[in-house]
Design a protein around this motif. Structure first.
Motif, PDB file in Angstrom:
ATOM      1  N   LYS A 179       0.835  -1.193   0.000  1.00 55.17           N
ATOM      2  CA  LYS A 179       0.000   0.000   0.000  1.00 55.17           C
ATOM      3  C   LYS A 179       0.876   1.251   0.000  1.00 55.17           C
ATOM      4  N   THR A 180       0.378   2.305  -0.636  1.00 51.94           N
ATOM      5  CA  THR A 180       1.128   3.551  -0.698  1.00 51.94           C
ATOM      6  C   THR A 180       0.176   4.714  -0.936  1.00 51.94           C
ATOM      7  N   LYS A 181       0.606   5.911  -0.603  1.00 54.32           N
ATOM      8  CA  LYS A 181      -0.183   7.114  -0.847  1.00 54.32           C
ATOM      9  C   LYS A 181      -0.096   7.499  -2.326  1.00 54.32           C
ATOM     10  N   ALA A 182      -1.147   8.139  -2.817  1.00 54.99           N
ATOM     11  CA  ALA A 182      -1.178   8.593  -4.213  1.00 54.99           C
ATOM     12  C   ALA A 182      -1.491  10.075  -4.261  1.00 54.99           C
ATOM     13  N   THR A 183      -0.989  10.741  -5.287  1.00 54.88           N
ATOM     14  CA  THR A 183      -1.280  12.158  -5.518  1.00 54.88           C
ATOM     15  C   THR A 183      -2.047  12.296  -6.828  1.00 54.88           C
ATOM     16  N   VAL A 184      -2.876  13.323  -6.910  1.00 50.25           N
ATOM     17  CA  VAL A 184      -3.669  13.573  -8.111  1.00 50.25           C
ATOM     18  C   VAL A 184      -2.858  14.441  -9.071  1.00 50.25           C
ATOM     19  N   ILE A 185      -2.613  13.928 -10.274  1.00 47.80           N
ATOM     20  CA  ILE A 185      -1.921  14.704 -11.309  1.00 47.80           C
ATOM     21  C   ILE A 185      -2.891  15.625 -12.019  1.00 47.80           C
ATOM     22  N   GLY A 186      -4.085  15.131 -12.262  1.00 51.86           N
ATOM     23  CA  GLY A 186      -5.101  15.925 -12.940  1.00 51.86           C
ATOM     24  C   GLY A 186      -6.383  15.144 -13.067  1.00 51.86           C
ATOM     25  N   SER A 187      -7.459  15.854 -13.402  1.00 59.40           N
ATOM     26  CA  SER A 187      -8.763  15.213 -13.476  1.00 59.40           C
ATOM     27  C   SER A 187      -9.634  15.921 -14.499  1.00 59.40           C
ATOM     28  N   ASP A 188     -10.509  15.157 -15.140  1.00 60.91           N
ATOM     29  CA  ASP A 188     -11.402  15.708 -16.153  1.00 60.91           C
ATOM     30  C   ASP A 188     -12.835  15.252 -15.865  1.00 60.91           C
ATOM     31  N   PRO A 189     -13.610  16.056 -15.145  1.00 62.48           N
ATOM     32  CA  PRO A 189     -14.980  15.666 -14.798  1.00 62.48           C
ATOM     33  C   PRO A 189     -15.869  15.413 -16.006  1.00 62.48           C
ATOM     34  N   ASP A 190     -15.607  16.094 -17.136  1.00 65.02           N
ATOM     35  CA  ASP A 190     -16.478  15.951 -18.303  1.00 65.02           C
ATOM     36  C   ASP A 190     -16.450  14.539 -18.889  1.00 65.02           C
ATOM     37  N   THR A 191     -15.324  13.837 -18.721  1.00 64.50           N
ATOM     38  CA  THR A 191     -15.252  12.443 -19.185  1.00 64.50           C
ATOM     39  C   THR A 191     -15.145  11.469 -18.021  1.00 64.50           C
ATOM     40  N   ASP A 192     -15.076  11.984 -16.791  1.00 70.78           N
ATOM     41  CA  ASP A 192     -14.957  11.173 -15.577  1.00 70.78           C
ATOM     42  C   ASP A 192     -13.649  10.388 -15.547  1.00 70.78           C
ATOM     43  N   ILE A 193     -12.571  11.023 -15.993  1.00 68.71           N
ATOM     44  CA  ILE A 193     -11.246  10.401 -15.961  1.00 68.71           C
ATOM     45  C   ILE A 193     -10.332  11.199 -15.039  1.00 68.71           C
ATOM     46  N   ALA A 194      -9.557  10.495 -14.211  1.00 68.03           N
ATOM     47  CA  ALA A 194      -8.560  11.127 -13.356  1.00 68.03           C
ATOM     48  C   ALA A 194      -7.247  10.379 -13.495  1.00 68.03           C
ATOM     49  N   VAL A 195      -6.142  11.116 -13.273  1.00 65.93           N
ATOM     50  CA  VAL A 195      -4.804  10.531 -13.348  1.00 65.93           C
ATOM     51  C   VAL A 195      -4.123  10.706 -12.001  1.00 65.93           C
ATOM     52  N   LEU A 196      -3.689   9.591 -11.417  1.00 68.76           N
ATOM     53  CA  LEU A 196      -2.970   9.605 -10.143  1.00 68.76           C
ATOM     54  C   LEU A 196      -1.521   9.203 -10.375  1.00 68.76           C
ATOM     55  N   ARG A 197      -0.717   9.420  -9.343  1.00 68.63           N
ATOM     56  CA  ARG A 197       0.669   8.963  -9.423  1.00 68.63           C
ATOM     57  C   ARG A 197       1.090   8.381  -8.079  1.00 68.63           C
ATOM     58  N   ILE A 198       1.804   7.253  -8.139  1.00 68.18           N
ATOM     59  CA  ILE A 198       2.364   6.648  -6.936  1.00 68.18           C
ATOM     60  C   ILE A 198       3.872   6.522  -7.112  1.00 68.18           C
ATOM     61  N   ASN A 199       4.571   6.531  -5.998  1.00 67.20           N
ATOM     62  CA  ASN A 199       6.027   6.400  -6.018  1.00 67.20           C
ATOM     63  C   ASN A 199       6.397   5.225  -5.122  1.00 67.20           C
ATOM     64  N   ILE A 200       6.618   4.072  -5.722  1.00 67.98           N
ATOM     65  CA  ILE A 200       6.921   2.867  -4.974  1.00 67.98           C
ATOM     66  C   ILE A 200       7.848   1.997  -5.821  1.00 67.98           C
ATOM     67  N   PRO A 201       8.852   1.377  -5.238  1.00 66.40           N
ATOM     68  CA  PRO A 201       9.786   0.570  -6.039  1.00 66.40           C
ATOM     69  C   PRO A 201       9.138  -0.710  -6.555  1.00 66.40           C
ATOM     70  N   ASN A 202       9.753  -1.255  -7.594  1.00 64.76           N
ATOM     71  CA  ASN A 202       9.319  -2.539  -8.178  1.00 64.76           C
ATOM     72  C   ASN A 202       7.841  -2.537  -8.550  1.00 64.76           C
ATOM     73  N   LEU A 203       7.468  -1.512  -9.324  1.00 62.11           N
ATOM     74  CA  LEU A 203       6.083  -1.443  -9.797  1.00 62.11           C
ATOM     75  C   LEU A 203       5.751  -2.638 -10.676  1.00 62.11           C
ATOM     76  N   PRO A 204       4.505  -3.107 -10.636  1.00 63.87           N
ATOM     77  CA  PRO A 204       4.094  -4.134 -11.596  1.00 63.87           C
ATOM     78  C   PRO A 204       4.189  -3.597 -13.019  1.00 63.87           C
ATOM     79  N   LYS A 205       4.293  -4.488 -13.978  1.00 60.94           N
ATOM     80  CA  LYS A 205       4.357  -4.082 -15.380  1.00 60.94           C
ATOM     81  C   LYS A 205       3.081  -3.357 -15.762  1.00 60.94           C
ATOM     82  N   PRO A 206       3.190  -2.150 -16.356  1.00 57.16           N
ATOM     83  CA  PRO A 206       1.988  -1.418 -16.771  1.00 57.16           C
ATOM     84  C   PRO A 206       1.163  -2.218 -17.768  1.00 57.16           C
ATOM     85  N   ILE A 207      -0.117  -1.983 -17.748  1.00 60.71           N
ATOM     86  CA  ILE A 207      -1.021  -2.688 -18.657  1.00 60.71           C
ATOM     87  C   ILE A 207      -0.803  -2.210 -20.093  1.00 60.71           C
TER      88      ILE A 207
END
Length: 392
Positions: free
Chosen positions: A151-179
């Motif tokens: 588990k780790t804390k996340a910060t909000v990079i940005g958000s777009d209510p009109d499409t209901d999309i948000a982008v977060l960022r986490i800083n943790i070692p050994n991240l899983p492979k991105p989708i």
């Protein structure tokens, strides 16, 4: 005589049981031929297939590739409980005489913590996560739980209510492979899809279904709608999770369901990856999404309205313009029917929104309108679409 026979029978049975006990204790092999109903052993046919071999029709490999990139999101925010009038309160405390003596007819403000949950998808090696805007809206704290339990804390990079999309960022070692992103053109109605998320907070879960429809809009969920509809079970907590194909590639972000009970009824909606990708790129490059806007209040024209106004059922009726907005400055008036933008027909409000929003602010468009039966062409300089008003 009968009593003596019964006594003899009891003695014989006792003797036999004693002999059976002695044999089972000291010579159990003598009893191998004796079993329940005469069955001394059973034969079971066990599979000779290697357990590592996938079952026919299994989507295990797709899940194996995509599930590590799906995360659970836990948010919390401090909510100030507003004062309530005594007459409107059902609280036994507010009716207590001593409570009223100190606080009067109104209860004091009280700060409470409200929590919610959702899902998200890791989409880059830099720790960027796609999720829904409504999952993190107003949150004071955001915590992300990875599939491996970290588990780790996340910060909000940005958000777009009109499409209901948000982008977060986490800083943790050994991240899983991105989708891996799918090409939206490859998605067809009838394709098998998998929904991955954290429904009801029970933990990471996979459900399956098919693509029921594409391009769903006019649902009143978002300002800009172009949903993938699926019957894969999507429940509260799945919002922001992944909708993947049988290759494990991301085709959409699960966002909403149609339900009368709060649970899945086989009608779920996902934002297509093409839209999510556009918003992701705009937020990471520019800090937000910039869309065109002309400042009008449009209304769709049905046959009944067309008959009443004695006009053709085509285009969009302008029922209002924002004072000194782009359309107002260009000469658009209430009652005008906007029929075309840059020579392309406008069928309804959704199409008008999409066409205008795709134009960069500052550029000019040619709008073909009908006013009192006469066709006119008006040039409009597109402005920047204002962001949604924040609730206090």
């Amino acid at each position: 005589m009968l009593k003596r026979l019964w006594l003899l029978f009891a003695q014989i049975v006792t003797l036999l049981l004693a002999i059976l006990f002695i044999l089972s204790t000291f010579k159990p092999n003598w009893l191998d031929g004796i079993g329940f109903n005469g069955v001394s052993s059973i034969t079971i046919n066990e599979s000779s297939i290697d357990p590592s071999t996938p079952n026919p029709g299994s989507h295990h490999e797709a899940v194996k590739r995509s599930m590590p990139a799906v995360v659970n999101i836990f948010t919390s925010k401090n909510v100030v409980k507003q004062k309530r009038n005594k007459k409107d309160s059902n609280s036994s405390q507010s009716n207590d005489p001593w409570f009223q003596f100190f606080f009067g007819d109104q209860a004091p403000n009280k700060e409470e913590e409200s929590s919610s949950l959702g899902s998200g998808v890791i989409v880059s090696a830099e720790g960027l996560i796609l999720t829904n805007h409504h999952v993190i809206e107003g949150a004071d704290q955001i915590e992300v739980a990875l599939a491996d339990g970290r588990k780790t804390k996340a910060t909000v990079i940005g958000s777009d209510p009109d499409t209901d999309i948000a982008v977060l960022r986490i800083n943790i070692p050994n991240l899983p492979k991105p989708i891996t992103f799918a090409k939206i053109e490859s998605v067809k109605v009838g394709d098998i899809v998998l929904a991955i998320g954290n429904p009801f907070g029970v933990g990471q879960t996979v459900t399956s279904g098919i693509v029921s429809a594409l391009g769903r809009d006019h649902l009143g969920i978002n300002t800009f709608e172009n949903f993938i509809q699926t019957d894969a079970a999507i429940n509260p907590g799945n919002s922001g999770g992944a909708l993947v194909d049988t290759r494990g590639h991301l085709i959409g972000i699960n966002t909403a369901i149609y339900s009368r009970s709060g649970g899945s009824m086989g009608i779920g909606f996902a934002i297509p990856i093409s839209t999510a990708k556009e918003v992701l790129e705009a937020i990471t490059k520019n800090g937000g999404v910039t869309r065109g806007w002309i400042g009008v209040e449009p209304q769709n024209i049905n046959q009944e309205l067309a008959d009443t106004l004695k006009i053709k059922p085509e285009g969009v009726l302008i029922i209002g313009t924002l004072q000194n907005g782009p359309a107002d400055r260009a000469g658009i008036k209430p009652g005008d029917v906007l029929k075309k933008i840059d020579g392309k027909p406008v069928k309804d409000i959704t199409q008008l929104l999409n066409k205008i929003s795709a134009v960069s602010p500052g550029q000019k468009i040619k709008a073909e309108i009908s006013r009192k039966g006469k066709d006119l062409e008006i040039e409009i300089q597109v402005g920047k679409r204002p962001g949604p008003k924040r609730q206090k």
